[in-house]
Design an enzyme around this catalytic site. Structure first.
Site, PDB file in Angstrom:
ATOM      1  N   TYR A 141      33.140  45.087  34.864  1.00  0.00           N
ATOM      2  CA  TYR A 141      33.666  46.283  35.528  1.00  0.00           C
ATOM      3  C   TYR A 141      32.853  47.542  35.219  1.00  0.00           C
ATOM      4  O   TYR A 141      33.000  48.550  35.887  1.00  0.00           O
ATOM      5  CB  TYR A 141      35.129  46.518  35.135  1.00  0.00           C
ATOM      6  CG  TYR A 141      36.098  45.445  35.616  1.00  0.00           C
ATOM      7  CD1 TYR A 141      35.671  44.434  36.468  1.00  0.00           C
ATOM      8  CD2 TYR A 141      37.427  45.454  35.220  1.00  0.00           C
ATOM      9  CE1 TYR A 141      36.530  43.458  36.895  1.00  0.00           C
ATOM     10  CE2 TYR A 141      38.309  44.472  35.658  1.00  0.00           C
ATOM     11  CZ  TYR A 141      37.852  43.478  36.490  1.00  0.00           C
ATOM     12  OH  TYR A 141      38.720  42.503  36.928  1.00  0.00           O
ATOM     13  N   LYS A 191      33.640  31.616  28.651  1.00  0.00           N
ATOM     14  CA  LYS A 191      33.036  30.644  29.562  1.00  0.00           C
ATOM     15  C   LYS A 191      31.661  30.328  28.978  1.00  0.00           C
ATOM     16  O   LYS A 191      30.621  30.477  29.631  1.00  0.00           O
ATOM     17  CB  LYS A 191      32.966  31.273  30.970  1.00  0.00           C
ATOM     18  CG  LYS A 191      32.546  30.350  32.072  1.00  0.00           C
ATOM     19  CD  LYS A 191      33.601  29.360  32.499  1.00  0.00           C
ATOM     20  CE  LYS A 191      33.052  28.401  33.522  1.00  0.00           C
ATOM     21  NZ  LYS A 191      33.887  27.226  33.755  1.00  0.00           N
ATOM     22  N   ASP A 223      38.692  28.609  32.571  1.00  0.00           N
ATOM     23  CA  ASP A 223      39.306  27.783  33.625  1.00  0.00           C
ATOM     24  C   ASP A 223      40.367  26.869  33.021  1.00  0.00           C
ATOM     25  O   ASP A 223      41.455  26.697  33.591  1.00  0.00           O
ATOM     26  CB  ASP A 223      38.248  26.989  34.412  1.00  0.00           C
ATOM     27  CG  ASP A 223      37.136  26.420  33.538  1.00  0.00           C
ATOM     28  OD1 ASP A 223      37.076  26.767  32.336  1.00  0.00           O
ATOM     29  OD2 ASP A 223      36.334  25.616  34.049  1.00  0.00           O
ATOM     30  N   ASP A 247      41.929  40.388  32.757  1.00  0.00           N
ATOM     31  CA  ASP A 247      42.617  40.973  33.904  1.00  0.00           C
ATOM     32  C   ASP A 247      43.396  39.872  34.629  1.00  0.00           C
ATOM     33  O   ASP A 247      44.581  40.006  34.952  1.00  0.00           O
ATOM     34  CB  ASP A 247      41.559  41.601  34.835  1.00  0.00           C
ATOM     35  CG  ASP A 247      42.170  42.495  35.893  1.00  0.00           C
ATOM     36  OD1 ASP A 247      43.398  42.686  35.881  1.00  0.00           O
ATOM     37  OD2 ASP A 247      41.415  42.996  36.745  1.00  0.00           O
ATOM     38  N   ASP A 251      47.729  38.651  34.219  1.00  0.00           N
ATOM     39  CA  ASP A 251      48.622  38.606  35.383  1.00  0.00           C
ATOM     40  C   ASP A 251      49.260  37.218  35.515  1.00  0.00           C
ATOM     41  O   ASP A 251      50.425  37.087  35.888  1.00  0.00           O
ATOM     42  CB  ASP A 251      47.867  38.932  36.674  1.00  0.00           C
ATOM     43  CG  ASP A 251      47.885  40.426  36.979  1.00  0.00           C
ATOM     44  OD1 ASP A 251      48.180  41.209  36.048  1.00  0.00           O
ATOM     45  OD2 ASP A 251      47.609  40.801  38.130  1.00  0.00           O
TER      46      ASP A 251
END
Ligand code: NAD
Length: 355
Positions: A141, A191, A223, A247, A251
């Site tokens: 970001y 990852k 994942d 992020d 959620d």
């Protein structure tokens, strides 16, 4: 105790839920003999409309000079067409960066009265109590370069995922410290099978772990983590991960608890911390007295605990929320048959009554 709080309602339901949270803070102040002074400030779409920019300098100055910041939510369709630097969401990124808030703490705890509101089976979610520690000021970001270009005759968009050793180290320390105060289990999510940033992340987390021999550290690919959160969420206590993964995973963890309208967050790291609900400005229900104020009210409880060290006051709010839910009061987002449906204002009043 006297504290100054910068209050940034923002846009959409942000205004409604922040108003509710301030009523709750006033009730706590009255009951426990504190004084909370509120300095209202603009950010997001509201600031764009008033000043032409999403994060006015005045808002930043007020925030820096206060003891804590309470934010509602920013954004809405009215400003979606704006160029990138004039989008309401830039205010969030700016506040986090300018206040040095690199650690985002998001609890996902299931209230027992709400077990049935989850889309997962009761036995999977009952007792879930997770904290996601998300790195907030680095990664994709913020990485440079980013932008659009024409390459080989076609448009491309690009972003840069980058982490420095010190950025990883400080968020790892925050996560280990939180884990130490809980069940002493930390899962670092990355990852590392594909990304260099993740390989560095894992190396530094392992280095930091040497100072925390009492904490059981595990590593999981992002994942797999997204699957495990649905398959067996109770295996997690504290999760630490980088900005983009955090992020998304926070959620996902949110939905285990039934509704995004229940989830509080704290952003720590600098001298002034910021507290905000996880949800956005929900334009679809804005101005209709339908928003669930609990996420923001629970954020205020986190403020009392983390910034002001007022544990008993925070517990009073948490207990009032639990009581209201166990008595069957619900906003629309967590409503199930047989419960009592309330609006934003009425839910706030109920919580205050139990404080
Ligand atoms: P959202 O969280 O605003 O809404 C998603 C869904 O959840 C909607 O159906 C909404 O009605 C519902 N919802 C959210 N909060 C609720 C609450 N308290 N009570 C009841 N229902 C609730 O996410 P979105 O629709 O993707 O985004 C809307 C706007 O908010 C966009 O402009 C987005 O950029 C912005 N946004 C801001 C923040 C923030 O300020 N921190 C976070 C996420 C999104």
């Amino acid at each position: 105790m006297k504290k100054v709080i910068t209050v940034i309602p923002g846009d959409g339901i942000g205004k409604e839920v922040v108003e509710g949270a301030l009523h709750v803070l006033n009730a706590v102040a009255k009951k426990f003999g504190h004084t909370f002074e509120y300095k209202h400030a603009l950010a997001g779409g509201a600031a764009l409309d008033a000043t032409g920019i999403p994060l006015p300098e005045e808002t930043l100055s007020l925030a820096r000079a206060s003891d804590a910041v309470l934010l509602g939510a920013v954004g809405g369709p009215k400003w979606d067409v704006n160029p990138q630097h004039l989008k309401p969401e830039r205010a969030l990124l700016g506040l986090r960066k300018e206040l040095g808030l690199y650690a985002n703490i998001r609890p996902a705890k299931i209230y027992s009265a709400l077990v049935d509101a989850s889309s997962l089976k009761k036995e999977i979610v009952d007792g879930v109590d997770i904290i996601v520690v998300r790195e907030l000021t680095g990664g994709l970001y913020f990485g440079k370069p980013s932008g659009f270009e024409t390459r080989n005759g076609e448009q491309v968009g690009f972003n840069t995922m980058i982490y420095s050793e010190s950025e990883v180290r400080r968020i790892a320390v925050s996560a280990f410290e939180i884990a130490r105060k809980r069940k002493k289990r930390l899962c670092s999510v990355d990852k590392a099978n594909v990304l260099e940033t993740s390989q560095l992340w894992r190396k530094i987390v392992l280095e930091v772990a040497r100072q925390y021999p009492d904490i059981e550290l595990s590593h999981m690919y992002v994942d797999n983590c997204s699957m495990q959160l649905i398959r067996n969420p109770k295996q997690f206590d504290v999760i630490v991960t980088e900005n983009l993964f955090g992020d998304i995973l926070s959620d996902e963890a949110a939905m285990l608890t039934g509704s995004i309208g229940m989830l509080a967050s704290a952003s720590l790291g600098g001298t002034v911390a910021m507290y905000e609900p996880v949800h956005g400005s929900a334009p679809d229900i804005a101005g209709q007295n339908k928003a669930n104020p609990i996420a923001t009210i629970a954020s205020v409880a986190m403020m009392l605990k983390y910034s002001f060290d007022l544990g008993a006051e925070a517990d009073a709010i948490e207990l009032a929320i639990e009581t209201v839910l166990s008595k069957g009061y619900r906003t629309g987002d967590i409503y199930t048959e047989g419960m009592t449906l309330l609006g934003t204002k009425e839910m706030t009043e109920k919580i205050i009554a139990f404080i």
